[in-house]
Enzyme design. Structure first.
Site, PDB file in Angstrom:
ATOM      1  N   HIS A 190      -3.315   5.858   3.805  1.00  0.00           N
ATOM      2  CA  HIS A 190      -4.255   4.811   3.413  1.00  0.00           C
ATOM      3  C   HIS A 190      -3.736   3.450   3.857  1.00  0.00           C
ATOM      4  CE1 HIS A 190      -5.834   1.819   0.477  1.00  0.00           C
ATOM      5  NE2 HIS A 190      -6.934   2.563   0.484  1.00  0.00           N
ATOM      6  N   ASP A 205       0.838  -1.184   0.000  1.00  0.00           N
ATOM      7  CA  ASP A 205       0.000   0.000   0.000  1.00  0.00           C
ATOM      8  C   ASP A 205       0.884   1.248   0.000  1.00  0.00           C
ATOM      9  OD1 ASP A 205      -2.362   1.784   0.800  1.00  0.00           O
ATOM     10  OD2 ASP A 205      -3.267  -0.207   0.882  1.00  0.00           O
ATOM     11  N   SER A 262     -11.245  -0.934  -0.206  1.00  0.00           N
ATOM     12  CA  SER A 262      -9.933  -0.987   0.444  1.00  0.00           C
ATOM     13  C   SER A 262     -10.061  -1.418   1.892  1.00  0.00           C
ATOM     14  CB  SER A 262      -9.252   0.381   0.398  1.00  0.00           C
ATOM     15  OG  SER A 262      -8.535   0.563  -0.787  1.00  0.00           O
TER      16      SER A 262
END
Length: 880
Positions: free
Chosen positions: A406, A340, A575
């Site tokens: 994120h 990520d 996600s």
């Protein structure tokens, strides 16, 4: 050029003489009634194709039929692809030419159709180029509403996303009301399909973003050991080549700045140059795969800084508290690679001081763990080298509401620490979190970096599951090969299914050996943004803010003014759903060290990991149930499963034979088919003489016989296949394959709208040399050209439903010879060409069908004349 200017008017006369199926040639009239045309043929229509009765092209010539009230609703079959047009106002397009192209007010189209719960409805909207409108013109404001025939039930549907008829709406007659509340005119495609239908939203050319001047190349296996960086670069006429592992290479055409540009932000010519170069690479006899270096991005929807981490409703929704009692180790020793944006740290120039809610679980290896290449990197300001390095810290970007951190949010969902007095609890609170940085600037990464990271992870014993909360539309074969390699090495790969609300395949989630995860909200219902169809194997909590259904609370951070402070945030997206599944797998493996990816898919196929789904299109196998999953791992009850791909079959009276292949779980199981339940007389399956052993590489043929059937009816049946395995393990039987037969209707009902048939030059200008106008008759279009100058041409046809002078735009019917999306040159001269066949459709071929994406295609411009510029430049020769 005077002869060319006569094209339309000359063709009009020929069209009047030949009737609704006819059409004349580009340079003038026919040379004689008896002479064969230079080229002639037929354009066929896809089954159940329909067109709005009042498109701008119809309004222009005074042939429109009102369908703007329920009393005048246009009838549609229950399965259909319908093209249409709407506009909140009238005006002229700014085409940049002297020709007049107008749009006309048409605010509502209403359709009458018979639907049942679970049926799928999709409305996709397309507009003309921005340059065609005055500055400040608003984008289209479409609306879509489902109303029962008696008006007692009504529901607003999402535009641009896949909708399902609710269970509370009984089977019966409905109105579908397509409208506009303002903005620019637009084309649309309305698709209606059964619940089990394959992808129905491929009505546009998909243009995944990529890096200019770069390619991912894989050589044929016999050459892999003999290639080095310099040799590869020379062979590919490139300046640089870097190994990605597994026989794949990242090749750069130049070493300068142009390679760092995203294709979506660059000129059409720059994109075409890269695509042309990659096509040339594919022609090399030494190359197995050559493809763009696609970009992927984080699959989150929005951020909402909310420290109320106690609102972890997602845990009880999947029975996680009970699962922890059964798996008290909480994933101890199981490695989750979170590929990520990296991981929050208070000191991003170091490899420690991680977010306090994850810190105790972070495992940093003495290896490259930051795979973000230079053009996407943003961590050099903290002392890291520009490009790949050993520090997977998320450097932040100083922006609020950004996609940075994120990866921290995803890692927290999978493995936040339990009992440390900080924040919340992860799904596998004692697992090892290995942050691997593959997303950089604005949450973007490229396939080359991801391929290298996955190939690295495949060889690391510390990693058991790879979480990819990222995705895009580029189906990279090299990435799929890397994932297959990791799968074979015992790593389960979990990926986000995507947040577009469509059934367009998102990668890597749609790859066969990836667990694609869709999202649900607190209620357990699919979040409206969550993709459906081929990218979804199962669903997990992802949040749904639109209905106050809750966000997913997890670890986050801020970096305002360069000051890094840990925190928490609520996000929604697939996600967020993916790491729930990665964490559950860690729990499963912690109670059964022999757990493998193959075993996980076996449990998934047997329904042992999920709660039963309302329908498989939206939910895959259903909502992940952590307690059921851990129990399955503990019990080791590995029923042998036989599955089919595709899992359901649809026939339409034209396509009456299809094939499927078997899949076995476990993959090495020996399975024998013993019998097939009695089938209706119109349905048959060819399995050979029973009993027969299953071979997953052999396709199985299924056929329908439509003779004697009522073509106004739909037919449904199930193929039930009973089987046993060669062990003492229990089997799940029978395998059920749903089959649907829906006729395309009478040929006279088929209509894709007035078609303009063009002969187009083969140079870069794609100038229309000749054209004719044809209307549908008995389900097909007939065309002919006379007096065409000898030479090479592209033969194309399509509608201009919004009357902007372009055919074959997304949302319009299009036919290209010989195959839509892959036009080839035809040679005119010598003997006449007759019997040429094309197929027109509102659908568009997938990237897999075309071999490469089709970038920058804007349609074909109609040939115009120099007549009175106050009137539309085109005419039509016959009434439709």
């Amino acid at each position: 050029m005077a002869t060319e200017r006569l094209g339309i008017s000359g063709l009009l006369l020929a069209g009047l003489l030949s009737g609704c199926g006819g059409g004349g040639g580009g340079g003038g009239g026919s040379s004689s009634d008896e002479a064969a045309p230079d080229i002639s043929g037929v354009i066929s229509l896809e089954s159940r194709t329909r067109v709005d009765l009042d498109t701008a092209d119809d309004i222009r010539v005074g042939e429109s039929v009102t369908n703007d009230s329920r009393s005048a609703a246009q009838d549609l079959p229950g399965t259909t692809v319908t093209g249409g047009y709407l506009s909140a106002s009238s005006g002229r397009y700014n085409t940049g030419t002297q020709d007049v192209f107008e749009y006309f007010e048409d605010r509502t189209d209403i359709y009458a159709v018979r639907l049942a719960p679970g049926d799928r409805i999709a409305l996709q909207v397309f507009e003309s180029p921005d340059a065609y409108f005055s500055f400040g013109t608003l984008p289209p404001q479409p609306v879509l509403k489902l109303v029962s025939s008696d008006g007692s039930l009504e529901e607003d549907l999402d535009v641009g996303q896949s909708n399902t008829v609710p269970e509370s709406f009984p089977e019966g007659g409905y109105f579908l009301e397509v409208g506009t509340s303002g903005g620019a005119p637009f084309r649309y495609v309305l698709t209606l399909a059964d619940e089990g239908a394959a992808s129905v939203m491929n009505t546009r050319y998909v243009e995944p973003d990529f890096l200019l001047g770069e390619a991912i190349v894989t050589f044929k296996p016999s050459l892999m050991p003999q290639t080095g960086s310099e040799a590869v670069a020379r062979a590919m006429s490139a300046n640089q080549a870097h190994s990605l592992g597994g026989g794949s290479w990242r090749v750069r055409q130049n070493s300068g700045a142009p390679v760092s540009a995203f294709s979506a932000q660059s000129s059409k010519q720059s994109r075409e140059n890269t695509v042309t170069w990659i096509r040339e690479l594919r022609e090399s006899p030494d190359v197995a795969v050559a493809e763009p270096n696609y970009l992927y991005h984080a699959q989150q929807i929005q951020t909402n800084n909310d420290p109320l981490y106690s609102r972890q409703w997602n845990h009880p929704l999947i029975n996680l508290p009970l699962a922890w009692q059964v798996a008290p180790d909480g994933g101890t020793g199981i490695g989750i690679a979170v590929m990520d944006t990296g991981l929050f740290t208070a000191t991003p120039g170091t490899r420690d001081n991680w977010h306090p809610d994850i810190d105790d679980n972070v495992l940093i290896l003495n290896a490259t763990m930051d795979y973000v290449s230079a053009e996407l990197d943003i961590d050099d300001r903290f002392g890291d080298p520009d490009g790949r390095d050993t520090n997977p810290a998320d450097p932040g970007d100083g922006k609020s509401q950004s996609s940075n951190f994120h990866g921290t949010h995803v890692a927290g969902i999978a493995g936040s620490v339990d009992g440390n007095g900080e924040g919340g609890i992860g799904v596998a609170p004692n697992s090892n979190i290995l942050p691997v940085r593959v997303l950089g600037k604005e949450g973007f990464g490229n396939s080359a970096d991801l391929i290298a990271a996955v190939n690295w992870a495949a060889g690391r014993n510390e990693i058991d599951v790879i979480n990819l909360s990222l995705g895009g539309l580029g189906p990279s074969q090299s990435l799929e090969d890397a994932i297959d390699r990791a799968y074979g090495a015992g790593k389960l790969v979990v990926a986000a299914a995507g947040n577009e609300g469509t059934d367009e395949a998102t990668f890597p989630a749609a790859f066969a050996n990836v667990v694609g995860v869709g999202a649900v909200g607190r209620s357990g219902e699919r979040a409206p943004y969550s993709n459906v169809g081929p990218s979804v194997d199962l669903v997990a909590p992802g949040g749904n803010a639109s209905s106050n259904d809750g966000l997913i609370i997890s670890t986050w951070g801020t970096d305002d003014g360069g000051n890094f402070v840990p925190g928490y945030a609520g996000l929604q997206g697939t996600s967020m759903a993916a790491p729930h599944v990665a964490g559950v797998y860690a729990l499963m493996k912690s109670v059964d060290a022999d757990m493998t990816p193959d075993l996980f898919f076996q449990f998934l196929a047997g329904g042992q990991l999920t709660s039963p789904p309302p329908n498989r299109t939206e939910y895959g196998a259903g909502l992940i149930d952590a307690l059921k999953a851990v129990d399955a791992a503990l019990d080791g009850d590995t029923s042998t499963i036989l599955a089919a791909s595709p899992s359901s079959l649809q026939f339409n009276g034209v396509v009456n034979r299809q094939e499927f292949t078997f899949a076995k779980y476990p993959s090495n199981a020996g399975i024998t088919i013993n019998s097939v339940a009695e089938l209706p007389s119109w349905l048959s399956i060819d399995l050979g003489e029973l009993p027969v052993s299953v071979n997953t590489s052999d396709p199985v043929s299924v056929s329908v016989d439509t003779s004697g059937l009522d073509e106004s009816q739909s037919y449904r049946a199930d193929i039930e296949i009973s089987y046993t395995d060669d062990s003492d393990e229990p089997t799940v039987s029978p395998l059920t394959i749903p089959v649907t037969l829906q006729f395309g209707g009478s040929p006279e009902d088929l209509d894709a709208g007035r078609h303009y048939v063009l002969l187009v030059s083969t140079d870069d200008d794609r100038e229309t040399i000749a054209q004719t106008v044809v209307n549908v008759a008995e389900g097909q279009y007939q065309f002919a050209f006379d007096d065409v100058a000898p030479g090479e041409y592209f033969l194309v046809a399509g509608t201009d439903m919004d009357n902007n002078g372009l055919i074959c735009e997304n949302g319009e019917a299009c036919a290209e010879y010989p195959v839509n999306g892959l036009p080839e040159k035809i040679v005119i001269g010598g003997e006449p060409l007759s019997g040429v066949t094309l197929n027109t459709s509102f659908r568009r071929p997938t990237i897999a069908a075309m071999g490469m994406p089709r970038y920058g295609f804007e349609g074909y411009r109609l040939k115009t004349d120099s007549g009175d510029q106050d009137e539309p430049v085109r005419q039509v020769e016959t009434d439709r």
